[in-house]
Scaffold this active site. Structure first.
Site, short mmCIF file in Angstrom:
data_model
loop_
_atom_site.label_atom_id
_atom_site.label_comp_id
_atom_site.label_asym_id
_atom_site.label_seq_id
_atom_site.Cartn_x
_atom_site.Cartn_y
_atom_site.Cartn_z
N HIS A 1 1.00 -1.35 0.19
CA HIS A 1 0.24 0.19 0.38
C HIS A 1 1.29 0.94 0.09
O HIS A 1 1.25 1.83 0.92
CB HIS A 1 -1.30 0.28 1.46
CG HIS A 1 -2.34 -0.81 1.23
ND1 HIS A 1 -1.27 -2.58 1.79
CD2 HIS A 1 -3.22 -1.10 0.91
CE1 HIS A 1 -2.95 -3.66 1.52
NE2 HIS A 1 -3.43 -2.41 1.24
N SER B 1 -0.70 4.93 1.10
CA SER B 1 -1.93 4.38 1.93
C SER B 1 -0.17 5.48 3.13
O SER B 1 -0.68 6.23 3.77
CB SER B 1 -1.99 3.31 3.08
OG SER B 1 -3.35 3.36 2.09
N ASP C 1 -8.94 7.14 7.88
CA ASP C 1 -10.94 7.92 7.86
C ASP C 1 -10.95 6.76 8.29
O ASP C 1 -11.53 6.92 8.32
CB ASP C 1 -9.89 9.13 6.71
CG ASP C 1 -9.09 8.99 5.56
OD1 ASP C 1 -9.05 7.39 5.09
OD2 ASP C 1 -9.94 9.30 4.76
N ASN D 1 -7.38 11.05 4.14
CA ASN D 1 -6.73 11.17 2.86
C ASN D 1 -7.45 10.78 1.92
O ASN D 1 -7.62 10.78 0.86
CB ASN D 1 -5.81 10.61 2.33
CG ASN D 1 -6.14 8.29 3.06
OD1 ASN D 1 -7.45 8.25 2.94
ND2 ASN D 1 -5.39 7.13 3.02
N LEU E 1 -10.00 8.37 0.50
CA LEU E 1 -9.92 7.32 -0.59
C LEU E 1 -10.05 6.05 0.43
O LEU E 1 -9.03 5.72 0.97
CB LEU E 1 -8.92 7.75 -1.67
CG LEU E 1 -8.95 8.48 -2.66
CD1 LEU E 1 -8.21 8.82 -3.09
CD2 LEU E 1 -10.32 8.70 -3.06
N HIS F 1 -5.48 2.29 -4.34
CA HIS F 1 -5.39 1.14 -3.28
C HIS F 1 -4.90 0.20 -2.68
O HIS F 1 -4.69 -0.77 -4.18
CB HIS F 1 -6.77 1.42 -2.21
CG HIS F 1 -6.70 0.76 -0.96
ND1 HIS F 1 -6.41 1.59 0.18
CD2 HIS F 1 -7.01 -0.54 -0.21
CE1 HIS F 1 -6.55 0.52 1.16
NE2 HIS F 1 -6.74 -0.33 0.59
N GLU G 1 -17.21 -3.97 24.78
CA GLU G 1 -16.06 -5.01 24.69
C GLU G 1 -15.15 -4.77 24.11
O GLU G 1 -13.93 -5.55 24.27
CB GLU G 1 -17.30 -6.66 25.09
CG GLU G 1 -17.79 -7.03 26.25
CD GLU G 1 -19.19 -6.03 25.24
OE1 GLU G 1 -19.58 -5.02 24.51
OE2 GLU G 1 -19.83 -6.17 26.68
N ASP H 1 -32.21 -16.54 31.29
CA ASP H 1 -31.82 -14.96 30.72
C ASP H 1 -31.82 -14.88 29.22
O ASP H 1 -31.75 -15.18 28.35
CB ASP H 1 -30.57 -14.80 31.02
CG ASP H 1 -30.87 -13.88 32.69
OD1 ASP H 1 -31.71 -12.95 32.52
OD2 ASP H 1 -29.62 -13.54 32.37
N ARG I 1 -22.34 -20.38 36.22
CA ARG I 1 -23.41 -19.25 36.91
C ARG I 1 -23.99 -20.01 38.14
O ARG I 1 -23.65 -18.98 39.08
CB ARG I 1 -24.48 -18.92 36.25
CG ARG I 1 -25.23 -17.71 36.77
CD ARG I 1 -26.64 -17.45 35.80
NE ARG I 1 -27.42 -16.95 37.20
CZ ARG I 1 -28.17 -17.16 37.54
NH1 ARG I 1 -29.08 -18.49 37.22
NH2 ARG I 1 -29.46 -16.61 37.76
#
Lengths: 621, 621
Positions: free
Chosen positions: B36, B39, B154, B184, B186, B260, B368, B425, B475
């Site tokens: 890349h 990038s 981005d 950038n 793209l 890219h 999480e 539950d 549990r």
């Protein structure tokens, strides 16, 4: 601005309905001996306004076309949802006391076993992505006027999936989507980070481009007014940030910590709460009139037949590419097919579909959780969503996949770039646990085609199959070995090499099938005859053929897969024949791999022809 | 405000270094034939400023104590990272041309095989959570002045994990953390959603309470000034939103889509780019002086010995509770132990540790992914993080678990509330795929204690073990069956019932061990003698004992587990003995379960004593 139709009598009615919902939530959880009455009470006014004034729906038929949709993202408030539908008239109120029992579908958290639930919730932060899918369907696919409401908790709004959905909802200008956050200040073990800082909530949602309305979530006039404003807002989604109190209406519970997930003990305590709530009923009120949905004028077109595979024996194509070709082909004959991408459409080849059917293609950008949730929402609207990304990146959305499996969602996942055979990009991009994670979920069909013809047909089979399907696709080009007329039923396999004197069955799929074929030839040259099975269907598995082959080859199987050793193709074979005393040897990737050339890595990590030949010789010794 | 030390000569030097980094990124990716470069070019000025002016570190020793840390979240820009360390002097620049080959650790995306990488990146959106962990360590645990820099793309800022980290970094007021977004414009397949709308970026980050600075990411004066402002900002983290151009500096690549992930073809094209970049070198400049870190004055205290287990045979305790007791006990004798929770600390019992050691306990709220990333960051600082939540909710962070496994991260995961035995539950809260997902990852130790004593000792073993560990906890309360002196080495098992005439080996763990013991007694009463093995270590597995037992019981094993059928305890046993012709029968949860009472569900879903007795009788028939 209050709704013009909001008379004082109607306000009284909505207040009384909210009180009834609180009482029923308290009673059901006390009877069950577990559950979340405090989380029901904070949201009761909002739910009353929605169910008895705002939403257009048919209380006798939750799936009526063009009905407004309600997603309870804070799934632990299930008793409130159940009480609302009972009060609307869908089923007898007496059923509510069967909450959380094995014989009732009023479970601890909602699942689509209930006709009014689009997607199981209870793992937090999933409702908004599902709502995005339902709203995308209405706006772009079915082009219907229905609106989608998603009720979230404040604690769950920290989940990243919520912000993925927020960004995508803004991008698609989903003004038919309205989120409500029940800001009741208290989490399970602590107050939430932002507590009642409503300005901080507003800043986050406004910052993401949403229309954000802050209200007192127990003021029915404000609630109804906010829903009116949301409906009038065009070009962007609305979030109603409702300041509420957990346990609202019950003095010993309201705004008190340590009441999360706790029922009021049956008997005196419960009666005290019910008595207190009962005193809150107000006289007068009016008849509830639930607005009916406007049925759509057109029905979806019937699906046609997919054309024959364009591939012929001797061609060369990656299975990911054949998937893209097949998706475009089936999209042309079935209007229910939609597709979702996470910024890799030029690698997964979904761009072919996207260019052809832009209204049925949703670019989800680099936000895999929302992509899965949205797909489940689209499936809940009768669509057949194909969701494709690198197999490795489905790990990002595993909780969504889990909840979709619980929901029996009709989504089709396609994971490309599997295994070390992707080469130079290295381990972070290699899907090596995808079979383990997908096959672990009950009801998920797992397919693993090796060539373009089988991929093409298995995409067709996946679309026709009702339920979740995962299809595993590779990056490198592979020879086409099947003719266009070959059939690939789900649950089948292909014996691609066999002879009378076979001493071992090699089971493979994907890139390792071709390694097995090379090994077959090398072993043959060394005077060793082996059988080779293409296990294109991992779940369900062709136990009969595997047992037949094993028994014809001295009870021996060698599996080879471009996947980690645990939970992959080999373990599926073991699971099928392991009780029969068949000896199953596994070749798989057993360490964290490395960058390198594809063929070099296949060899280096012990799943290439060389390793197969060595293992075969060792086994038959 | 420019940094006072930023002379025109230094600016020239930083510009020239950025140009060098660009050239080296181009060369390495062209040589590799993949990667890349575009990038890398967008971020080269930012990285130059950081590595050759802003950061305090030892270029010969990336792990020098109190060094500033740099996390490359946009892992595909790895060549830029490698070039920066080579230029800093860590290794010869000539090594860069070995990028992406099997014999070099300069892989396609960074992994901690390299001494300057804290955590593998390449799955996007993970760097900021890791940076949060590193910054939490500096601020609360080690109390050091070092700063943490995280460079993101981005496109990846849409990932929800980024916003989880943003909220938590604000909550913990991490003013020692500085994120940089290389905007950038793209993505891989499309422009990003927000393209160069810098105000929209600012609104999001400001809305989340961060200090947001928008700059021209190719203006070195602005870059250095922004880092100064970030360092001066107290009480909140800073994000630098840098407007850049992909492929900066190469005319045919700069701001062009379709570049890219594509190297410039070797030969004429590459030479054209290198020539163009070479012309951008400016005369003069000054010597680079990298500020050294200030070493800490104290060394961490040596770990002491954990006291004996407080449990005795006949006690009753849930394994989740024993985990909490053990965590508190080991926390008292080992200052490196830290713990993280996601708003379930009163269910997982980590609250005991949290109350005792508040500076080493991080409430991560319902987020999480960030919890896992932060744990990996803490581990990269030498801590031993215990991360506990409901096992089901680790699915939310599976991609982080995957990347931690690739990194060989020293984190300890504890999943509570496993299986149908949690009861009312319902399925959304039941961890039933956790063994499959954890065991699939190479190098992850998987432990599954049945009683409080073994839990206590296995927590100790987990802390002592170097590498990732997953411990599965239940549990319901369970009887204590082992004395405090019993040893539980990782990789072992316990034969808890055996006799001379055993005809079957039952292998179980957790709640099913007690069902197996009941079945043992019922079968004994019916004249059938069976062996029972407590398989507390699933990975590594005690193959020797399993084979011995199977061979002593007519080659038969029956596994029983409160887990789905694929990828669980049974498949681990099959994987261990499947090549030996042992007949292995599995009892497991085979459908999506339902709410109900724990003991009722254990029976109903076919993993209780009744099912074991039936299966045993069937097998020996």
């Amino acid at each position: 601005m209050a709704s013009p139709s909001l008379t004082p009598d109607l306000l009284t009615t909505l207040h009384n309905k909210a009180t009834t919902l609180r009482i029923e939530s308290v009673r059901a959880t006390s009877e069950a001996g577990s559950g979340h009455p405090s989380s029901c009470c904070s949201a009761a006014d909002i739910v009353s306004a929605l169910f008895f004034h705002v939403m257009r729906y048919d209380p006798k038929n939750p799936k009526a076309p063009n009905s407004d949709r309600f997603v309870l993202s804070k799934g632990h408030a299930a008793p409130l949802l159940y009480a609302a539908w009972a009060e609307a008239g869908l089923f007898p109120v007496s059923e509510l006391l069967k909450l959380r029992t094995l014989t009732s579908d009023l479970e601890g958290h909602p699942t689509p076993r209930l006709p009014f639930v689009d997607m199981a919730t209870g793992s937090l932060g999933q409702g908004l992505p599902v709502g995005v899918g339902i709203a995308l369907d209405a706006k772009f696919v079915d082009k219907l006027s229905r609106r989608t409401y998603v009720l979230m908790g404040d604690g769950e709004s920290v989940e990243g999936s919520v912000w993925e959905a927020a960004e995508i909802a803004r991008q698609y200008a989903l003004d038919n989507l309205c989120a409500i956050i029940d800001v009741n200040r208290l989490g399970q073990s602590d107050p939430t980070m932002l507590q009642h800082d409503m300005d901080a909530y507003r800043a986050r949602w406004s910052g993401f481009g949403w229309h954000a309305i802050v209200i007192d979530g127990h003021d029915l006039t404000a609630i109804v007014s906010a829903f009116s404003k949301a409906a009038e807002t065009k070009g962007r989604p609305t979030v109603i940030l409702a300041k509420t109190f957990k346990g609202r209406g019950i003095s010993f519970m309201e705004d008190h910590a340590n009441w999360h997930g706790k029922p009021i003990p049956k008997g005196e305590d419960m009666q005290k709460a019910v008595d207190e709530l009962t005193k809150q009923f107000k006289p007068n009120g009016t008849q509830v009139v639930i607005p009916k949905p406007v049925p759509p004028t057109t029905a979806p077109a019937a699906a046609g037949t997919m054309p024959a595979s364009p591939y012929k024996i001797g061609d060369s194509a990656a299975t990911r590419e054949a998937f893209g070709v097949a998706l475009e082909a089936i999209g042309a004959v079935n209007q229910q097919i939609v597709a979702l991408d996470a910024d890799v459409k030029n690698s997964t080849y979904t761009e072919k579909f996207g260019k052809k059917f832009p209204n049925r293609f949703f670019e989800s950008f680099i936000a895999e959780q929302n992509m899965l949730g949205a797909a489940a929402g689209l499936a809940a609207c009768g669509k057949i969503p194909f969701v494709a990304t690198f197999a490795a990146f489905f790990t990002r959305a595993y909780d969504f996949i889990r909840m979709a499996a619980i929901s029996g969602s009709n989504i089709k996942l396609v994971g490309t770039h599997v295994g070390v055979s992707i080469g130079e990009d290295g381990p972070s991009q290699m899907g090596l646990e995808d079979i383990a994670m997908m096959a672990a979920q009950p009801g998920v069909t797992v397919l693993y085609p090796s060539d373009a013809t089988s991929t093409y047909r298995l995409v067709e089979a996946a679309a026709a199959h009702k339920g979740m399907v995962y299809l595993r696709a590779g990056r490198p080009k592979a020879p086409v070995i099947y003719g266009a007329d070959e059939r690939f039923p789900i649950g089948g396999s292909k014996v691609v090499r066999h002879g009378q004197s076979d001493v071992l069955t090699i089971v493979a799929a994907g890139v390792t099938l071709f390694e097995a074929l090379k090994a077959h030839d090398q072993l043959k040259a060394a005077g060793i005859s082996v059988r080779v099975v293409d296990l294109y269907s991992i779940v369900p598995i062709d136990r009969t053929t595997l047992l037949d082959c094993a028994r014809s080859t001295q009870g021996r199987i060698l599996t080879v897969e471009d996947h980690y050793a645990h939970g992959g193709l080999g373990d599926s074979v073991l699971g099928a024949v392991g009780a029969e005393g068949i000896r199953v040897h596994k070749l798989a990737v057993r360490v964290i791999p490395h960058s390198g050339k594809p063929e070099e890595l296949v060899d280096h990590f012990g799943i290439g022809a060389r390793s197969i030949v060595e293992a075969a010789k060792q086994i038959i010794k």
